[in-house]
Design a protein around this motif. Structure first.
Motif, short mmCIF file in Angstrom:
data_model
loop_
_atom_site.label_atom_id
_atom_site.label_comp_id
_atom_site.label_asym_id
_atom_site.label_seq_id
_atom_site.Cartn_x
_atom_site.Cartn_y
_atom_site.Cartn_z
N TRP A 51 -0.83 -0.47 6.63
CA TRP A 51 -0.03 0.46 5.82
C TRP A 51 -0.48 0.44 4.37
CZ3 TRP A 51 3.14 0.20 1.59
CH2 TRP A 51 3.91 1.34 1.32
N VAL A 52 -0.69 -0.77 3.83
CA VAL A 52 -1.14 -0.89 2.44
C VAL A 52 -2.48 -0.18 2.25
CG1 VAL A 52 -2.02 -2.54 0.72
CG2 VAL A 52 0.17 -2.97 1.86
N ALA A 53 -3.41 -0.44 3.14
CA ALA A 53 -4.73 0.19 3.03
C ALA A 53 -4.62 1.71 3.13
CB ALA A 53 -5.67 -0.35 4.10
N ASP A 54 -3.82 2.19 4.06
CA ASP A 54 -3.64 3.65 4.20
C ASP A 54 -3.06 4.26 2.93
OD1 ASP A 54 -4.69 3.68 6.73
OD2 ASP A 54 -2.80 4.12 7.74
N LEU A 56 -3.27 3.12 -0.10
CA LEU A 56 -4.31 3.07 -1.14
C LEU A 56 -5.29 4.22 -0.98
CD1 LEU A 56 -5.02 -0.76 -1.23
CD2 LEU A 56 -4.15 0.60 -3.14
N TRP A 57 -5.76 4.44 0.25
CA TRP A 57 -6.72 5.52 0.49
C TRP A 57 -6.09 6.89 0.30
CZ3 TRP A 57 -11.48 4.87 -0.26
CH2 TRP A 57 -12.11 3.66 0.05
N LEU A 58 -4.86 7.06 0.72
CA LEU A 58 -4.18 8.34 0.49
C LEU A 58 -4.10 8.64 -1.01
CD1 LEU A 58 -1.34 8.22 3.15
CD2 LEU A 58 -2.99 10.06 2.89
N ALA A 59 -3.75 7.64 -1.80
CA ALA A 59 -3.68 7.82 -3.24
C ALA A 59 -5.05 8.20 -3.80
CB ALA A 59 -3.16 6.55 -3.92
N ARG A 60 -6.08 7.49 -3.38
CA ARG A 60 -7.43 7.79 -3.87
C ARG A 60 -7.86 9.20 -3.49
NH1 ARG A 60 -9.40 2.02 -1.57
NH2 ARG A 60 -8.66 0.74 -3.31
N LEU A 61 -7.57 9.61 -2.27
CA LEU A 61 -7.94 10.96 -1.83
C LEU A 61 -7.21 12.03 -2.64
CD1 LEU A 61 -8.08 10.25 1.98
CD2 LEU A 61 -10.00 11.07 0.60
N ARG A 62 -6.04 11.70 -3.14
CA ARG A 62 -5.26 12.64 -3.96
C ARG A 62 -5.62 12.55 -5.44
NH1 ARG A 62 -0.33 10.96 -0.44
NH2 ARG A 62 -0.17 12.74 0.95
N GLY A 63 -6.49 11.60 -5.79
CA GLY A 63 -6.86 11.42 -7.19
C GLY A 63 -5.88 10.56 -7.96
N ASP A 64 -5.01 9.85 -7.24
CA ASP A 64 -4.02 8.98 -7.86
C ASP A 64 -4.52 7.54 -7.87
OD1 ASP A 64 -2.31 11.17 -8.09
OD2 ASP A 64 -1.35 10.76 -6.16
N VAL A 65 -3.86 6.71 -8.64
CA VAL A 65 -4.17 5.29 -8.70
C VAL A 65 -2.94 4.53 -8.20
CG1 VAL A 65 -4.73 3.34 -10.20
CG2 VAL A 65 -5.74 5.59 -10.63
N ASP A 72 -0.47 -7.64 0.66
CA ASP A 72 0.96 -7.41 0.37
C ASP A 72 1.73 -7.18 1.66
OD1 ASP A 72 0.68 -7.64 -2.35
OD2 ASP A 72 0.94 -5.50 -2.78
N VAL A 73 2.97 -7.57 1.67
CA VAL A 73 3.85 -7.33 2.80
C VAL A 73 5.11 -6.63 2.27
CG1 VAL A 73 5.09 -8.35 4.76
CG2 VAL A 73 2.94 -9.35 3.99
N PRO A 74 4.97 -5.32 1.95
CA PRO A 74 6.13 -4.61 1.41
C PRO A 74 7.22 -4.37 2.45
CG PRO A 74 4.25 -3.14 1.65
CD PRO A 74 3.78 -4.52 1.98
N TRP A 75 6.89 -4.47 3.71
CA TRP A 75 7.84 -4.20 4.79
C TRP A 75 7.93 -5.41 5.71
CZ3 TRP A 75 10.23 -0.17 3.17
CH2 TRP A 75 9.54 0.80 2.43
N PRO A 76 8.60 -6.50 5.28
CA PRO A 76 8.66 -7.70 6.11
C PRO A 76 9.51 -7.54 7.37
CG PRO A 76 10.00 -7.98 4.14
CD PRO A 76 9.26 -6.67 3.99
N LEU A 77 10.44 -6.58 7.34
CA LEU A 77 11.27 -6.33 8.52
C LEU A 77 10.75 -5.11 9.27
CD1 LEU A 77 14.81 -7.01 7.00
CD2 LEU A 77 13.30 -8.59 8.26
N ALA A 84 8.24 3.40 7.36
CA ALA A 84 7.15 3.59 6.40
C ALA A 84 5.87 4.03 7.10
CB ALA A 84 6.91 2.30 5.61
N CYS A 85 5.59 3.44 8.26
CA CYS A 85 4.40 3.81 9.04
C CYS A 85 4.47 5.26 9.48
CB CYS A 85 4.26 2.88 10.24
SG CYS A 85 2.91 3.32 11.36
#
Length: 165
Positions: A51-54, A56-65, A72-77, A84-85
């Motif tokens: 999820w984190v990698a996706d 990151l790549w979505l942001a890059r493809l949109r020109g965002d940072v 990172d584990v933003p979704w431990p549960l 989120a997925c």
């Protein structure tokens, strides 16, 4: 380059992820957190990495940072991760559906999480995103089997047959 090919892969990606989510849903949180053999040491940590990698790549493809560590584990549960997925899969489909054959040949400039600058053609990035998903989904599949889940038939050919590609 053919944008339609990446549009199919985005849908396959969602389909395969839904099969993995359904298998994960049969486990309790303890089983999802339990130590397992793979690059990331549990099912939930492996899922979060994807999820984190996706994102990151979505942001890059949109020109965002977007600044986020790959472990990172933003979704431990699981319930939070699942939502989120599914949202991320929809975002990826929407992004790819907005591309045409010319767009997928354009070069994308971005920085890695380490701050290194690169320029890469969009089709290579998309190929990486879907390959990365498949790579780690295979690891999750193995982790699920070790947790007692049955094997999943999530190869691209099963999706293609089901949806007439």
């Amino acid at each position: 380059m053919n944008a339609a090919y990446f549009q199919m892969l985005a849908r396959y990606n969602q389909w395969a992820n839904n099969h993995v989510l359904a298998a994960c849903q049969t486990l309790d949180q303890r089983a999802l957190d339990a130590p397992r053999e793979a690059f990331f040491p549990s099912i939930i940590k492996t899922l979060n990495h994807v999820w984190v990698a996706d994102t990151l790549w979505l942001a890059r493809l949109r020109g965002d940072v977007l600044n986020r560590a790959l472990d990172d584990v933003p979704w431990p549960l699981f319930d939070g991760y699942k939502a989120a997925c599914q949202a991320c899969d929809q975002d990826l489909i929407a992004l790819v559906d907005g591309l045409d054959d010319t767009d997928v040949t354009k070069t994308i400039a971005y920085k890695t999480v380490a701050g290194v600058s690169y320029e890469t053609p969009c089709h290579v990035i998309l190929g990486h995103v879907f390959n990365h998903q498949t790579h780690h989904r295979g690891q999750v599949h193995s982790q699920l089997i070790s947790a007692g889940c049955p094997s999943l038939e999530i190869d691209l050919i099963y999706f293609a047959r089901e949806y007439g590609y």
